[in-house]
Design a protein around this motif. Structure first.
Motif, PDB file in Angstrom:
ATOM      1  N   PHE A   1       0.832  -1.206   0.000  1.00  0.00           N
ATOM      2  CA  PHE A   1       0.000   0.000   0.000  1.00  0.00           C
ATOM      3  C   PHE A   1       0.866   1.255   0.000  1.00  0.00           C
ATOM      4  O   PHE A   1       2.068   1.208   0.279  1.00  0.00           O
ATOM      5  N   THR A   2       0.203   2.363  -0.310  1.00  0.00           N
ATOM      6  CA  THR A   2       0.891   3.651  -0.316  1.00  0.00           C
ATOM      7  C   THR A   2       0.284   4.547   0.764  1.00  0.00           C
ATOM      8  O   THR A   2      -0.869   4.362   1.152  1.00  0.00           O
ATOM      9  N   GLY A   3       1.062   5.531   1.196  1.00  0.00           N
ATOM     10  CA  GLY A   3       0.560   6.429   2.236  1.00  0.00           C
ATOM     11  C   GLY A   3       0.030   7.748   1.706  1.00  0.00           C
ATOM     12  O   GLY A   3      -0.634   8.494   2.417  1.00  0.00           O
ATOM     13  N   HIS A   4       0.318   8.036   0.427  1.00  0.00           N
ATOM     14  CA  HIS A   4       0.049   9.401  -0.054  1.00  0.00           C
ATOM     15  C   HIS A   4      -1.250   9.537  -0.835  1.00  0.00           C
ATOM     16  O   HIS A   4      -1.528  10.595  -1.386  1.00  0.00           O
ATOM     17  N   LYS A   5      -2.010   8.465  -0.924  1.00  0.00           N
ATOM     18  CA  LYS A   5      -3.294   8.590  -1.626  1.00  0.00           C
ATOM     19  C   LYS A   5      -4.396   8.774  -0.577  1.00  0.00           C
ATOM     20  O   LYS A   5      -4.513   9.839   0.006  1.00  0.00           O
TER      21      LYS A   5
ATOM     22  N   PRO B   1       2.108  12.071   3.288  1.00  0.00           N
ATOM     23  CA  PRO B   1       3.037  12.643   2.308  1.00  0.00           C
ATOM     24  C   PRO B   1       3.518  11.579   1.319  1.00  0.00           C
ATOM     25  O   PRO B   1       3.486  10.381   1.623  1.00  0.00           O
ATOM     26  N   SER B   2       3.988  12.027   0.165  1.00  0.00           N
ATOM     27  CA  SER B   2       4.672  11.084  -0.719  1.00  0.00           C
ATOM     28  C   SER B   2       5.961  10.657  -0.008  1.00  0.00           C
ATOM     29  O   SER B   2       6.466  11.360   0.861  1.00  0.00           O
ATOM     30  N   GLY B   3       6.445   9.486  -0.373  1.00  0.00           N
ATOM     31  CA  GLY B   3       7.607   8.940   0.343  1.00  0.00           C
ATOM     32  C   GLY B   3       7.204   7.989   1.449  1.00  0.00           C
ATOM     33  O   GLY B   3       8.053   7.570   2.251  1.00  0.00           O
TER      34      GLY B   3
END
Lengths: 383, 97
Positions: free
Chosen positions: A202-206, A211-213
């Protein structure tokens, strides 16, 4: 910002790429990080109450797992997927994935296929961008894959797969299951005890509004993933190999702690301010129906979906639409293939792709109305 | 008016070569019409910010917004570098007029 038709512009409808705005106060939280002496500089401690440990705990809470050490913090979903795909040990094995996947899944698999490591089988999807269950099961029966990789929600159409059913089938056939939750985490309830996912990237920035990263990989107890990246861990420095302790085994090097401070803030904020999926669903439906009425070719999605609408605009070159929407009217969306090249063959948008609008919890009725007005203007523009 | 920078733009389409041209001043209708001479000019003056698109016989596509200080040019795959050089020579002449 300029006020047009009761709507502040720019209007941001590209949340499937990255969300905007982020959680209120995130900027101050990240800035405050630089004013404090680091508690555990540069290392992913799991025992002290440092930023990374707290973030890991919040993510574990979100995924309803009691063991935060099974959560590997990554810089994005792409890194998480690479760690999973390249670290699982697939020599001579078959891997099954689907036509709805993002290049963050496809390209690591193509790389292994090109090197002769795996045989890759791709399951088709339907005209909405949803995996065809019968085809999924047929391919699994035929090839007995070691690994299956599946997207929970399409980043092109928003169609959501029945992951409980699809992953359960793969698990019953003894495959290792990897779920890409980039488009769904933060929107839908995710319980690792209920879904048969051995790993979740998963990603944190969506939709986590971080933040992105930031991103992560959940790895179920008992699933062994060899390190893809190696280096310093801050513990067991006498070893020539990465230490066996999770998650440090898969987290070499200095992590982007300030970014995770922002993600931690967003996770806490979202817990205190639950998202209204009903409001987002209503706006998405109204956008979809409005676009149809204006004369666009919409990829209609029935059943469970995220908050994306993809379409094409007759009379306009796709290369121009994004430019005109942003530069002439201040509407930021995305046009093209959306880094998911295979799905377009199935949803009728090959080879150029689609215009994608993706809303967030902060999108307003006025922004949708303004967007529909503008689309109407483009449809009626005299070429 | 001068070109201050020429940037290559990456995108995810078919590999067409796209460059962004940045200028020292805002573009106006006069400049648009000069570049549009002998070419197909599509102009949308009623848009919130007026948009134009120019297609040349050599299949170059130029798009921009009046009032901005940049436009984008899509060069077709065939003879792209030769066409880019010719376009820039002509553009310099127009800017110096």
């Amino acid at each position: 910002m300029k006020n047009t038709k009761n709507c502040n512009i720019p209007v941001y409808l590209n949340n499937a790429a990255t969300s905007f705005p982020k959680s209120p106060g995130i900027g101050e939280e990240v800035a405050a990080f630089f004013k404090k002496i680091p508690k555990h500089p540069g290392r992913a401690g799991t025992t002290s109450e440092d930023t990374l440990s707290l973030c890991r705990k919040e993510l574990a809470h979100l995924l309803k797992t009691e063991d935060p050490s099974r959560l590997v913090l990554c810089k994005n979903a792409t890194e998480a997927l690479n760690i999973a795909v390249l670290g699982i040990g697939l020599k001579g094995e078959v891997v099954i994935t689907t036509a709805m996947e993002h290049n963050s899944v496809l390209r690591p698999l193509y790389l292994l296929e090109k090197k002769g490591v795996i045989r890759l089988e791709i399951v088709p999807c339907d005209a909405e961008g949803r995996v065809i269950k019968e085809q999924w099961e047929k391919r699994i029966d035929e090839f007995s894959p070691k690994l299956v990789v599946l997207n929970q929600a399409s980043n092109v159409t928003g169609a959501v797969n029945n992951i409980e059913e699809l992953l359960k089938y793969a698990k019953e056939k003894e495959s290792i299951t990897l779920l890409d939750a980039s488009q769904s985490i933060g929107l839908f309830d995710m319980d690792v005890s209920r879904i048969a996912a051995d790993m979740i990237a998963f990603t944190g920035h969506k939709y986590l509004l971080g933040p992105s990263g930031t991103g992560g990989l959940y790895i179920k107890e008992g699933i062994e993933v060899e390190p893809v990246f190696v280096g310093g861990t801050g513990i067991r420095s006498d070893l020539k190999e990465m230490p066996p302790e999770m998650p440090l085994r898969l987290e070499p090097g200095t992590p982007p702690v300030p970014a995770f401070a922002g993600l931690l803030h967003s996770l806490k904020w979202q817990k205190e301010n639950p998202v209204s999926l009903e409001k987002m669903a209503n706006l998405t439906r109204d956008l979809e129906q409005g676009l149809i009425k204006k004369g666009t070719e919409v990829i209609e999605v029935a059943g469970e979906r995220t908050f994306i609408v993809s379409c094409r605009l007759p009379g306009w070159d796709l290369k121009e639409v994004g430019y005109v929407l942003e530069r002439s009217f201040g509407i930021i969306c995305r046009t093209g293939l959306h880094c998911a090249p295979l799905i377009h063959e199935y949803i009728g948008t090959a080879p150029a792709g689609s215009i994608r609008f993706s809303i967030s919890r902060f999108t307003t009725r006025e922004e949708i109305d303004y967007t529909l007005d503008v689309i109407g203007e483009l449809v009626n523009a005299d070429h | 008016m001068q070109i201050t920078e020429i940037k290559k733009i990456e995108d995810c389409f078919d590999g067409s070569v796209i460059f962004k041209y940045l200028f020292s001043e805002e573009m106006d209708e006069d400049l648009m019409n000069k570049i549009g001479e002998g070419n197909k000019l599509q102009y949308f003056p009623d848009f919130l910010r007026p948009f134009f698109k120019i297609t040349t016989p050599a299949d170059l596509q130029i798009k921009g917004i009046l009032g901005d200080r940049d436009f984008e040019v899509i060069f077709p795959q065939t003879d792209k570098w030769k066409k880019k050089k010719e376009f820039e020579t002509n553009l310099q002449k127009i800017l110096q007029d």
